[in-house]
Structure formats: structure tokens, C-alpha cells
Design a protein around this motif. Structure first.
Motif, PDB file in Angstrom:
ATOM      1  N   LYS A 314       0.850  -1.190   0.000  1.00  0.00           N
ATOM      2  CA  LYS A 314       0.000   0.000   0.000  1.00  0.00           C
ATOM      3  C   LYS A 314       0.880   1.233   0.000  1.00  0.00           C
ATOM      4  O   LYS A 314       2.062   1.161   0.330  1.00  0.00           O
ATOM      5  CB  LYS A 314      -0.850   0.020   1.291  1.00  0.00           C
ATOM      6  N   ASN A 315       0.254   2.356  -0.319  1.00  0.00           N
ATOM      7  CA  ASN A 315       0.997   3.600  -0.241  1.00  0.00           C
ATOM      8  C   ASN A 315       0.547   4.398   0.981  1.00  0.00           C
ATOM      9  O   ASN A 315      -0.636   4.645   1.178  1.00  0.00           O
ATOM     10  CB  ASN A 315       0.812   4.428  -1.510  1.00  0.00           C
ATOM     11  N   LEU A 316       1.528   4.787   1.790  1.00  0.00           N
ATOM     12  CA  LEU A 316       1.232   5.504   3.026  1.00  0.00           C
ATOM     13  C   LEU A 316       0.426   6.780   2.742  1.00  0.00           C
ATOM     14  O   LEU A 316      -0.555   7.072   3.440  1.00  0.00           O
ATOM     15  CB  LEU A 316       2.546   5.844   3.740  1.00  0.00           C
ATOM     16  N   ASN A 317       0.819   7.505   1.689  1.00  0.00           N
ATOM     17  CA  ASN A 317       0.109   8.746   1.364  1.00  0.00           C
ATOM     18  C   ASN A 317      -1.371   8.485   1.085  1.00  0.00           C
ATOM     19  O   ASN A 317      -2.238   9.244   1.522  1.00  0.00           O
ATOM     20  CB  ASN A 317       0.742   9.420   0.149  1.00  0.00           C
ATOM     21  N   ALA A 318      -1.646   7.386   0.377  1.00  0.00           N
ATOM     22  CA  ALA A 318      -3.037   7.061   0.036  1.00  0.00           C
ATOM     23  C   ALA A 318      -3.837   6.808   1.311  1.00  0.00           C
ATOM     24  O   ALA A 318      -4.981   7.260   1.442  1.00  0.00           O
ATOM     25  CB  ALA A 318      -3.067   5.847  -0.877  1.00  0.00           C
ATOM     26  N   ILE A 319      -3.248   6.110   2.260  1.00  0.00           N
ATOM     27  CA  ILE A 319      -3.955   5.828   3.523  1.00  0.00           C
ATOM     28  C   ILE A 319      -4.248   7.135   4.257  1.00  0.00           C
ATOM     29  O   ILE A 319      -5.335   7.344   4.788  1.00  0.00           O
ATOM     30  CB  ILE A 319      -3.141   4.863   4.407  1.00  0.00           C
ATOM     31  N   ILE A 320      -3.254   8.029   4.252  1.00  0.00           N
ATOM     32  CA  ILE A 320      -3.457   9.321   4.917  1.00  0.00           C
ATOM     33  C   ILE A 320      -4.618  10.079   4.257  1.00  0.00           C
ATOM     34  O   ILE A 320      -5.483  10.623   4.939  1.00  0.00           O
ATOM     35  CB  ILE A 320      -2.165  10.174   4.874  1.00  0.00           C
ATOM     36  N   GLU A 321      -4.618  10.096   2.920  1.00  0.00           N
ATOM     37  CA  GLU A 321      -5.670  10.820   2.203  1.00  0.00           C
ATOM     38  C   GLU A 321      -7.065  10.299   2.570  1.00  0.00           C
ATOM     39  O   GLU A 321      -7.998  11.081   2.719  1.00  0.00           O
ATOM     40  CB  GLU A 321      -5.491  10.685   0.680  1.00  0.00           C
ATOM     41  N   THR A 322      -7.212   8.982   2.709  1.00  0.00           N
ATOM     42  CA  THR A 322      -8.545   8.451   3.005  1.00  0.00           C
ATOM     43  C   THR A 322      -9.010   8.841   4.395  1.00  0.00           C
ATOM     44  O   THR A 322     -10.203   9.038   4.615  1.00  0.00           O
ATOM     45  CB  THR A 322      -8.595   6.910   2.914  1.00  0.00           C
ATOM     46  N   ILE A 323      -8.080   8.941   5.322  1.00  0.00           N
ATOM     47  CA  ILE A 323      -8.502   9.186   6.708  1.00  0.00           C
ATOM     48  C   ILE A 323      -8.519  10.681   7.029  1.00  0.00           C
ATOM     49  O   ILE A 323      -9.066  11.107   8.048  1.00  0.00           O
ATOM     50  CB  ILE A 323      -7.593   8.391   7.669  1.00  0.00           C
ATOM     51  N   LEU A 324      -7.956  11.479   6.105  1.00  0.00           N
ATOM     52  CA  LEU A 324      -7.818  12.916   6.363  1.00  0.00           C
ATOM     53  C   LEU A 324      -9.139  13.633   6.700  1.00  0.00           C
ATOM     54  O   LEU A 324      -9.176  14.430   7.647  1.00  0.00           O
ATOM     55  CB  LEU A 324      -7.136  13.586   5.161  1.00  0.00           C
ATOM     56  N   PRO A 325     -10.233  13.356   5.973  1.00  0.00           N
ATOM     57  CA  PRO A 325     -11.493  14.054   6.303  1.00  0.00           C
ATOM     58  C   PRO A 325     -11.898  13.862   7.764  1.00  0.00           C
ATOM     59  O   PRO A 325     -12.348  14.811   8.413  1.00  0.00           O
ATOM     60  CB  PRO A 325     -12.509  13.382   5.374  1.00  0.00           C
ATOM     61  N   LEU A 326     -11.711  12.653   8.258  1.00  0.00           N
ATOM     62  CA  LEU A 326     -12.055  12.350   9.653  1.00  0.00           C
ATOM     63  C   LEU A 326     -11.221  13.203  10.610  1.00  0.00           C
ATOM     64  O   LEU A 326     -11.723  13.802  11.562  1.00  0.00           O
ATOM     65  CB  LEU A 326     -11.804  10.861   9.899  1.00  0.00           C
ATOM     66  N   ILE A 327      -9.919  13.274  10.338  1.00  0.00           N
ATOM     67  CA  ILE A 327      -9.027  14.060  11.193  1.00  0.00           C
ATOM     68  C   ILE A 327      -9.384  15.545  11.108  1.00  0.00           C
ATOM     69  O   ILE A 327      -9.422  16.253  12.106  1.00  0.00           O
ATOM     70  CB  ILE A 327      -7.552  13.867  10.766  1.00  0.00           C
ATOM     71  N   GLN A 328      -9.673  15.966   9.878  1.00  0.00           N
ATOM     72  CA  GLN A 328      -9.994  17.383   9.694  1.00  0.00           C
ATOM     73  C   GLN A 328     -11.268  17.766  10.448  1.00  0.00           C
ATOM     74  O   GLN A 328     -11.333  18.838  11.059  1.00  0.00           O
ATOM     75  CB  GLN A 328     -10.145  17.708   8.212  1.00  0.00           C
ATOM     76  N   ALA A 329     -12.259  16.871  10.441  1.00  0.00           N
ATOM     77  CA  ALA A 329     -13.494  17.130  11.181  1.00  0.00           C
ATOM     78  C   ALA A 329     -13.185  17.260  12.666  1.00  0.00           C
ATOM     79  O   ALA A 329     -13.676  18.173  13.343  1.00  0.00           O
ATOM     80  CB  ALA A 329     -14.470  15.984  10.938  1.00  0.00           C
ATOM     81  N   ASP A 330     -12.327  16.365  13.146  1.00  0.00           N
ATOM     82  CA  ASP A 330     -11.879  16.402  14.541  1.00  0.00           C
ATOM     83  C   ASP A 330     -11.266  17.765  14.869  1.00  0.00           C
ATOM     84  O   ASP A 330     -11.554  18.362  15.903  1.00  0.00           O
ATOM     85  CB  ASP A 330     -10.793  15.325  14.745  1.00  0.00           C
ATOM     86  N   ALA A 331     -10.371  18.218  13.956  1.00  0.00           N
ATOM     87  CA  ALA A 331      -9.647  19.462  14.183  1.00  0.00           C
ATOM     88  C   ALA A 331     -10.593  20.656  14.184  1.00  0.00           C
ATOM     89  O   ALA A 331     -10.498  21.530  15.044  1.00  0.00           O
ATOM     90  CB  ALA A 331      -8.570  19.633  13.108  1.00  0.00           C
ATOM     91  N   LEU A 332     -11.531  20.659  13.235  1.00  0.00           N
ATOM     92  CA  LEU A 332     -12.451  21.788  13.108  1.00  0.00           C
ATOM     93  C   LEU A 332     -13.269  21.986  14.365  1.00  0.00           C
ATOM     94  O   LEU A 332     -13.529  23.101  14.786  1.00  0.00           O
ATOM     95  CB  LEU A 332     -13.377  21.576  11.906  1.00  0.00           C
ATOM     96  N   LYS A 333     -13.650  20.860  14.989  1.00  0.00           N
ATOM     97  CA  LYS A 333     -14.445  20.930  16.231  1.00  0.00           C
ATOM     98  C   LYS A 333     -13.720  21.771  17.276  1.00  0.00           C
ATOM     99  O   LYS A 333     -14.339  22.496  18.041  1.00  0.00           O
ATOM    100  CB  LYS A 333     -14.654  19.503  16.793  1.00  0.00           C
ATOM    101  N   GLY A 334     -12.412  21.643  17.318  1.00  0.00           N
ATOM    102  CA  GLY A 334     -11.639  22.386  18.327  1.00  0.00           C
ATOM    103  C   GLY A 334     -11.066  23.671  17.765  1.00  0.00           C
ATOM    104  O   GLY A 334     -10.138  24.228  18.340  1.00  0.00           O
ATOM    105  N   ASP A 335     -11.566  24.097  16.595  1.00  0.00           N
ATOM    106  CA  ASP A 335     -11.074  25.321  15.970  1.00  0.00           C
ATOM    107  C   ASP A 335      -9.571  25.235  15.650  1.00  0.00           C
ATOM    108  O   ASP A 335      -8.811  26.165  15.874  1.00  0.00           O
ATOM    109  CB  ASP A 335     -11.363  26.516  16.902  1.00  0.00           C
ATOM    110  N   MET A 336      -9.168  24.062  15.181  1.00  0.00           N
ATOM    111  CA  MET A 336      -7.757  23.881  14.809  1.00  0.00           C
ATOM    112  C   MET A 336      -7.691  23.424  13.367  1.00  0.00           C
ATOM    113  O   MET A 336      -8.708  23.108  12.756  1.00  0.00           O
ATOM    114  CB  MET A 336      -7.111  22.821  15.702  1.00  0.00           C
ATOM    115  N   CYS A 337      -6.500  23.404  12.787  1.00  0.00           N
ATOM    116  CA  CYS A 337      -6.428  22.968  11.402  1.00  0.00           C
ATOM    117  C   CYS A 337      -5.299  21.973  11.154  1.00  0.00           C
ATOM    118  O   CYS A 337      -4.375  21.833  11.951  1.00  0.00           O
ATOM    119  CB  CYS A 337      -6.319  24.156  10.457  1.00  0.00           C
ATOM    120  N   ILE A 338      -5.411  21.258  10.029  1.00  0.00           N
ATOM    121  CA  ILE A 338      -4.430  20.234   9.662  1.00  0.00           C
ATOM    122  C   ILE A 338      -3.756  20.655   8.368  1.00  0.00           C
ATOM    123  O   ILE A 338      -4.439  21.005   7.402  1.00  0.00           O
ATOM    124  CB  ILE A 338      -5.126  18.877   9.405  1.00  0.00           C
ATOM    125  N   LYS A 339      -2.421  20.648   8.357  1.00  0.00           N
ATOM    126  CA  LYS A 339      -1.695  20.919   7.111  1.00  0.00           C
ATOM    127  C   LYS A 339      -0.988  19.639   6.699  1.00  0.00           C
ATOM    128  O   LYS A 339      -0.486  18.918   7.570  1.00  0.00           O
ATOM    129  CB  LYS A 339      -0.623  21.990   7.336  1.00  0.00           C
TER     130      LYS A 339
END
Ligand SMILES: Nc1ncnc2c1ncn2[C@@H]1O[C@H](COP(=O)(O)OP(=O)(O)O)[C@@H](O)[C@H]1O
Ligand SMILES: [Mg+2]
Length: 455
Positions: A314-339
Motif C-alpha cells: 500500500k501507499n502511506l500517502n493514500a492511507i493518509i488521504e482516506t482518513i484525512l477528512p475524519l481528522i480534519q473534522a476532529d480538528a475543526l471541532k476544536g477550531d484547529m487545522c491540519i496541514k
């Protein structure tokens, strides 16, 4: 026996042959006896040959003193009895023979000494080569604590060349006030003349086992770096603990889960009943608490796993991309962001479910450490044969005192923490042949997971 008819001829012979004795008249045609004797003495080869002058009795007085001054060994006064002459000559010949044997003996012994010395030097060189090639540091100090020898490795330990070390006071390099116990040991060692060994931390976080031998001339030290073996020891102890906990988890996890499933089932059933409609909120809360307990047990159980089951290319980047929306939602709740900075990385054998868990756990910790407005940077890259996955936060950092403990199961500083996030990350990383490094300061923490690239 050689017979020379003049001083000049005698001088010629003397250069060509060895003689036990020179018998010579004082009065001769050409060079007289004294002049000849003087020249014989001047030459190195003939310097030591005894010279006996033959002189008539009426001239004896005036010649004797002068002759001795010029290097004569003896006098024979004419007229001579043949026996006297024979005995005298025999005496000198005997002396000469003794001297000859003595000289050859000395020569022989000198040759032996030279060859013994050569052997000694060869052995010395061998020892020197061994000392230079061993992986341990080796230094010797004299009675005044001055370094008399240091090998290359010792140079590396002290961050200097061996030449720079020689002649320095050991106390300059290893301050006495910082290492009082070490110097106490050395003092006692010098008294007892027995080998000793002790452990030193020099500088911080680098550990050496030092073996010291005392000699009348001073002390020698063999310095063995044990930092790595100490680290491995710690790691093994940690893995053993994890393993034990994992086994316990596997043992009791199911026993707890089964009754919980039953309880949950009944709660769901009852919450739909009219009688309990007023308590619907309580039922929902009870069920969500059970879910939370269940998810903790799941995490706990994952510690017990020895092998990743879902390994696929598998490609690590691809795994990150799939899970990114979940993390971003988490971050938004706390008024934080993911780069994200995802550089190209090769495919690798990965267990996707586990890697997702690893990413989630690390980013969640990062989010939980920050105040609103903070941001998390997720990076991937290839570095020296490794794929790096980096999660960097702008949180308050991890205090030095607890840095050693954060991978321990159930260690948490949070009110509602489980202390299982990082141990799970650790066991996932281990199953993927990866390592986790932490770099933390009050401005934030960086977790780096290093995956070895397998070709
Ligand atoms: N990014 C981080 N910043 C600051 N502290 C952290 C970070 N990650 C982990 N920690 C510390 O490590 C502890 C253990 O983390 P973890 O195993 O995930 O358990 P939990 O998050 O449930 O406390 C945390 O309680 C926290 O003190
Ligand atoms: Mg956590």
C-alpha cells in the motif's frame, strides 16, 4: 707470524691482518719504532695491538719512558734469552685468544639482543594494532593522572584526536567534582593494585562500563560503550511488559465483552419500551458509555497482537488521504487545522487498518495538546532508506520527566485519557518494523515514525 723489514711495511701488514703482538726494534731504517708505534695507535684497527719494543741495555733508560708514552705495552731488553722471548710471546698470544673469544661472545650476545628487541618490537606492534582496532576506548594514565596513551576510540569518546589527549590531565577531561565516585574508585584502585570496573554516564545519556587496571606506573582503562545495549535492554523490558499486558488483555477482554454485549442488548430493547420513554436520555448515555468501554477493550486487545494480519502493498500517502477528512473534522471541532506535506513515497507492506489507527492516535494526541487556533502538520518523505511519517503539533510539549513513560500502557495525564494510544502506536510500529522518535519542546511535539523500506 709476519716479519716486516721497516716501519712502513709493518703499518701495511697491520691494516691487513689481526695480530696478537707486535715486536719491534726502536731503531729502524726509515720510520723509527716510536714513529711507527704512534701511527699504529692512531689507526682504529690496530689501536689495541700490544707493542713490545726490543732495545739494547745501554739505550734502555732513555727509551723506556718515551716508548711507554707513545703507546708501548712492554719492553724486552737485549740480549734476550730465547725462552724469555718465547714465554712472553706465548703470554700475549694467549691473551689475544681470550680477547678474541670474548669479543665473539659479545658479538653473539649483541646479535641475540638485537633480534630479541626486534621480536619485542613486533609483539609491541601487534599489541598496538590490537589496541587500535578494538571497538573500546583504551587510555593509560601515569601517577600524576596525565594521559600517556590513548587509542583512536578513546579519542572519539573525548571528541579529540589521540595525540591531543596524550599529556593532558584526565581531570581536565572528566572533572573531579562531577564524577566524585569515579575518582574515589581510582584512588582505591591505585592502593589495591586490583582490577576494578564501574559504570559511568559521560556525558548525559551516554553510558560506559570502564574496566581499570592499576600498575606501579599508573592505571589503564578500557572504556566500553553500553548506551545501545542499555537502550535495547530497556526496550526488551518494555516489550515484555507489553506482552504480559497483551496476554492479560486477551484473557479477560472477551470475558468482559460478552456480558457487555448482553447488557447493551437489553438496554437497547428497554429504551424502546413506553414505560421508560422518560429515561430515553439515560439509556442513550448508558449505551454510549458501553460503546466507549468496548472501544477501549478493542484497543487494549490490539496490544496482544503479535503480527499484522492485513499486510498488503500500500501507499502511506493514500492511507493518509482516506482518513484525512475524519481528522480534519476532529480538528475543526476544536477550531484547529491540519496541514499536509505529502512527498512521494514508495509502496510498502502495510496493514491499512493498523496504519489508520496509528495516524489517528498520533494526530488525536496532537489535537488534544493544543489550544484553539493551533495547527498540526502531517508530513511524509523518504530519508536514508526510510519512509518517514511525521506528525508535528503546536501544543505545550511533553515534560522531560514523563517522556520515558508515555509509551507505558495506561499512562495518561488527561482526565478522560486511557493511556493506550501510544502503546498501541508502539506495537503497530514494531509489527511494521518501524520506530517512533519524539522531539518535544514547550513550543510543540514532533512524532516521527520511521519505516524501513524493504525492496
Ligand atoms: N502530542 C503530544 N503532546 C503532548 N503530550 C502528549 C502528546 N502525545 C502524547 N502525550 C502525552 O502522553 C500521554 C499518553 O498518551 P496516550 O498513550 O495517547 O494516552 P492518552 O492520550 O489517552 O493520554 C498523554 O496523556 C500525554 O501526557
Ligand atoms: Mg492518546
Amino acid at each position: 707470524m709476519f716479519q716486516a723489514l721497516s716501519g712502513e711495511e709493518a703499518l701495511k701488514y697491520v691494516l691487513e691482518e689481526n695480530f696478537a703482538l707486535i715486536l719491534m726494534d726502536v731503531q729502524m731504517p726509515g720510520l723509527n719504532g716510536f714513529e711507527t708505534a704512534k701511527l699504529i695507535r692512531k689507526r682504529k684497527k690496530s689501536n689495541n695491538i700490544p707493542i713490545v719494543f726490543i732495545t739494547a741495555i745501554n739505550q734502555a733508560n732513555e727509551y723506556v719512558v718515551q716508548g711507554y708514552q707513545l703507546g708501548a705495552t712492554d719492553y724486552i731488553i737485549k740480549p734476550i734469552h730465547p725462552d724469555t722471548l718465547r714465554l712472553k710471546v706465548e703470554g700475549y698470544v694467549k691473551n689475544y685468544k681470550i680477547r678474541e673469544t670474548l669479543e665473539s661472545l659479545v658479538q653473539e650476545r649483541t646479535a641475540e639482543l638485537i633480534s630479541a628487541n626486534k621480536r619485542l618490537m613486533a609483539v609491541n606492534k601487534k599489541i598496538y594494532n590490537i589496541i587500535e582496532s578494538i571497538a573500546d576506548g583504551f587510555i593509560t594514565i601515569d601517577k600524576n593522572r596525565l594521559i600517556t596513551y590513548a587509542n583512536k576510540e578513546a579519542g572519539r569518546i573525548f571528541n579529540q584526536t589521540p595525540e591531543e589527549l596524550v599529556g593532558r590531565d584526565i581531570r581536565e577531561l572528566v572533572p573531579e567534582q562531577d564524577y566524585p565516585e569515579l575518582y574515589q574508585e581510582i584512588k582505591e584502585l591505585a592502593k589495591k593494585h586490583k582490577p576494578a570496573h564501574f559504570e559511568v554516564e559521560f556525558p548525559k545519556d551516554t553510558f560506559y562500563v570502564v574496566r581499570a587496571f592499576a600498575y606501579p606506573e599508573g592505571i589503564s582503562f578500557i572504556i566500553h560503550d553500553v548506551t545501545e545495549s542499555k537502550r535495547v535492554e530497556k526496550e526488551i523490558a518494555f516489550l515484555e511488559r507489553l506482552n504480559l499486558i497483551g496476554q492479560m488483555a486477551a484473557g479477560i477482554g472477551h470475558e468482559i465483552r460478552n456480558p457487555m454485549t448482553t447488557v447493551k442488548g437489553f438496554l437497547q430493547l428497554m429504551s424502546r419500551k413506553e414505560d421508560f420513554l422518560d429515561h430515553k436520555d439515560h439509556f442513550t448515555m448508558m449505551i454510549s458509555e458501553l460503546d466507549r468501554a468496548n472501544s477501549i477493550i478493542s484497543e487494549f486487545l490490539s496490544l496482544a497482537k503479535k503480527k499484522s494480519v492485513g499486510l498488503e502493498r500500500k501507499n502511506l500517502n493514500a492511507i493518509i488521504e482516506t482518513i484525512l477528512p475524519l481528522i480534519q473534522a476532529d480538528a475543526l471541532k476544536g477550531d484547529m487545522c491540519i496541514k499536509t506535506f505529502l512527498n512521494e513515497v514508495p509502496d510498502q507492506l502495510l496493514d491499512e487498518k493498523e496504519i489508520r489507527q496509528l495516524i489517528l492516535n498520533l494526530t488525536r494526541n496532537g489535537l488534544e495538546s493544543m489550544s484553539p487556533g493551533g495547527s498540526i502538520t502531517i508530513k511524509t518523505m523518504v530519508d536514508q532508506g526510510e519512509i518517514l511519517f511525521i506528525v508535528q503539533d503546536e501544543g505545550k510539549g511533553i515534560e522531560k520527566e514523563i517522556l520515558d513513560q508515555i509509551f507505558n500502557p495506561f499512562f495518561t495525564t488527561k482526565n478522560s485519557g486511557t493511556g493506550l494510544g501510544l502503546p498501541v502506536c508502539h506495537s503497530i510500529a514494531t509489527r511494521h518494523n518501524a520506530k517512533i522518535d519524539i522531539d518535544s519542546s514547550p513550543a510543540g511535539s514532533t512524532f516521527t515514525v520511521r519505516f524501513k523500506i524493504f525492496k
